[in-house]
Design an enzyme around this catalytic site. Structure first.
Site, PDB file in Angstrom:
ATOM      1  N   GLY A   1       0.825  -1.207   0.000  1.00 40.21           N
ATOM      2  CA  GLY A   1       0.000   0.000   0.000  1.00 40.21           C
ATOM      3  C   GLY A   1       0.855   1.250   0.000  1.00 40.21           C
ATOM      4  N   ASP A   2       1.863   1.274   0.854  1.00 40.94           N
ATOM      5  CA  ASP A   2       2.794   2.407   0.907  1.00 40.94           C
ATOM      6  C   ASP A   2       3.604   2.510  -0.383  1.00 40.94           C
ATOM      7  OD1 ASP A   2       2.109   3.148   3.529  1.00 40.94           O
ATOM      8  OD2 ASP A   2       3.475   1.664   4.361  1.00 40.94           O
ATOM      9  N   ILE A   3       4.170   1.365  -0.796  1.00 40.10           N
ATOM     10  CA  ILE A   3       5.095   1.372  -1.931  1.00 40.10           C
ATOM     11  C   ILE A   3       4.388   1.772  -3.220  1.00 40.10           C
ATOM     12  CG2 ILE A   3       6.568  -0.101  -3.357  1.00 40.10           C
ATOM     13  CD1 ILE A   3       7.092  -1.733  -0.718  1.00 40.10           C
TER      14      ILE A   3
END
Length: 333
Positions: free
Chosen positions: A105-107
């Site tokens: 999700g972050d990446i």
């Protein structure tokens, strides 16, 4: 944070805001990932940033984006993976929903932000104007659903977890060998013939239940009753050598030690060694985008917090040493 410089700045103080405004005037790109509204309240909404520098590309990364009923909610990777549907299709059929091992999700949000910034810069070359790039972690996860979403739109049927099975191709999954696990990708019918020839499964090559992919998917359970015990008789290295020599896509499931010591990974310089002050030589992952004319490189280790504050203020804003010391005394930096 390698190849970056770090400065600290107190944006609750007017002097801190003044310094940021001066930096914005000189910047091509500004990136922020506060909760929506935070910068607005500090006096740095997108309209205000435009007034300072109408050529700037302003990228905002948040959990749910700058619009919509959830825009003010905090976003964390595990929450976003769940809400975006990724966890519902990850894991074994009879097991619980499972998040992806990496912080996808972050990446994904970071990668989309980089793409959006590049699009903004390219457009600016034509128009002379900057723009805002609004990246939502949730949007990123929805974009990764690809064929799963398409299948749902077409049929209205919610996909279930399949473990490592592909919903519409087989054998295209993971098999247990004597000493490890094999990923096999027989992605079409010509590969099926080559696969059967390579491993001596002539008896099933022309079996009507398995001859074409649609039938193999339909009769997956019968095929697995043959293939599962078949692969359990092989050492991983042995079967991989047979398959690769015959052009069949396959590979082991590596742990991180194996993956980071893979000769292909080493040759591509995806593991590099850098010197970090107070720590010494440290290995880090390399640059995955290979450019022929302007290759990327790791020039600086990740900075400590505020390591370059003085340097940035001097070099970009021509602030004197005495002024910098005064700013530090006033907790502006």
């Amino acid at each position: 944070n390698r190849n970056k410089k770090s400065m600290t700045l107190n944006l609750k103080e007017n002097k801190g805001k003044e310094i940021l405004r001066k930096l914005i005037k000189q910047c091509d790109v500004m990136v922020e990932n506060f909760r929506p509204g935070t910068l607005d309240n500090l006096g740095f909404s997108w309209p205000e940033i435009q007034k300072i520098n109408d050529k700037i590309i302003f990228a905002s990364v948040s959990g749910f984006g700058q619009t919509g009923p959830r825009k003010n909610d905090p976003g964390f990777d595990v929450v976003i993976q769940g809400e975006g549907g990724i966890m519902s299709i990850t894991g074994e059929p009879d097991g619980p929903p499972t998040k992806v091992g990496a912080s996808i999700g972050d990446i994904t949000a970071g990668m989309l932000a980089a793409q959006g910034i590049l699009l903004g810069l390219y457009t600016r070359e034509k128009t002379g104007k900057g723009q805002m790039v609004d990246i939502s972690m949730l949007d990123g996860q929805i974009s990764l659903l690809t064929y799963h979403a398409n299948a749902f739109f077409a049929t209205g049927k919610v996909p279930n977890r399949r473990g490592n099975r592909h919903p519409s191709i087989t054998p295209y999954e993971t098999y247990k060998c004597k000493d490890g696990f094999l990923n096999l990708g027989v992605g079409n019918d010509s590969l099926w013939v080559k696969f059967c020839d390579a491993v001596g499964l002539d008896k099933i090559k022309d079996d009507q239940r398995f001859q074409i992919n649609a039938e193999r998917v339909k009769n997956r359970e019968q095929l697995e009753k043959i293939l599962i015990p078949f692969f359990e008789n092989y050492e991983l290295k042995e079967i991989i050598e047979i398959l690769r020599n015959n052009g069949i896509p396959c590979g082991p499931i590596n742990n991180l030690e194996d993956a980071l010591n893979n000769p292909q990974v080493i040759q591509r310089e995806m593991v590099q060694e850098i010197e970090i002050p107070e720590i010494g030589k440290t290995k880090i992952t390399g640059v995955p985008i290979k450019m022929s004319a302007t290759p990327g490189s790791i020039r600086m280790p990740p900075p400590s917090l505020g390591e370059h504050t003085n340097q940035i203020l001097k070099n970009y804003l021509n602030i004197s040493n005495s002024e910098i010391e005064h700013l530090r005394e006033k907790n502006i930096i």
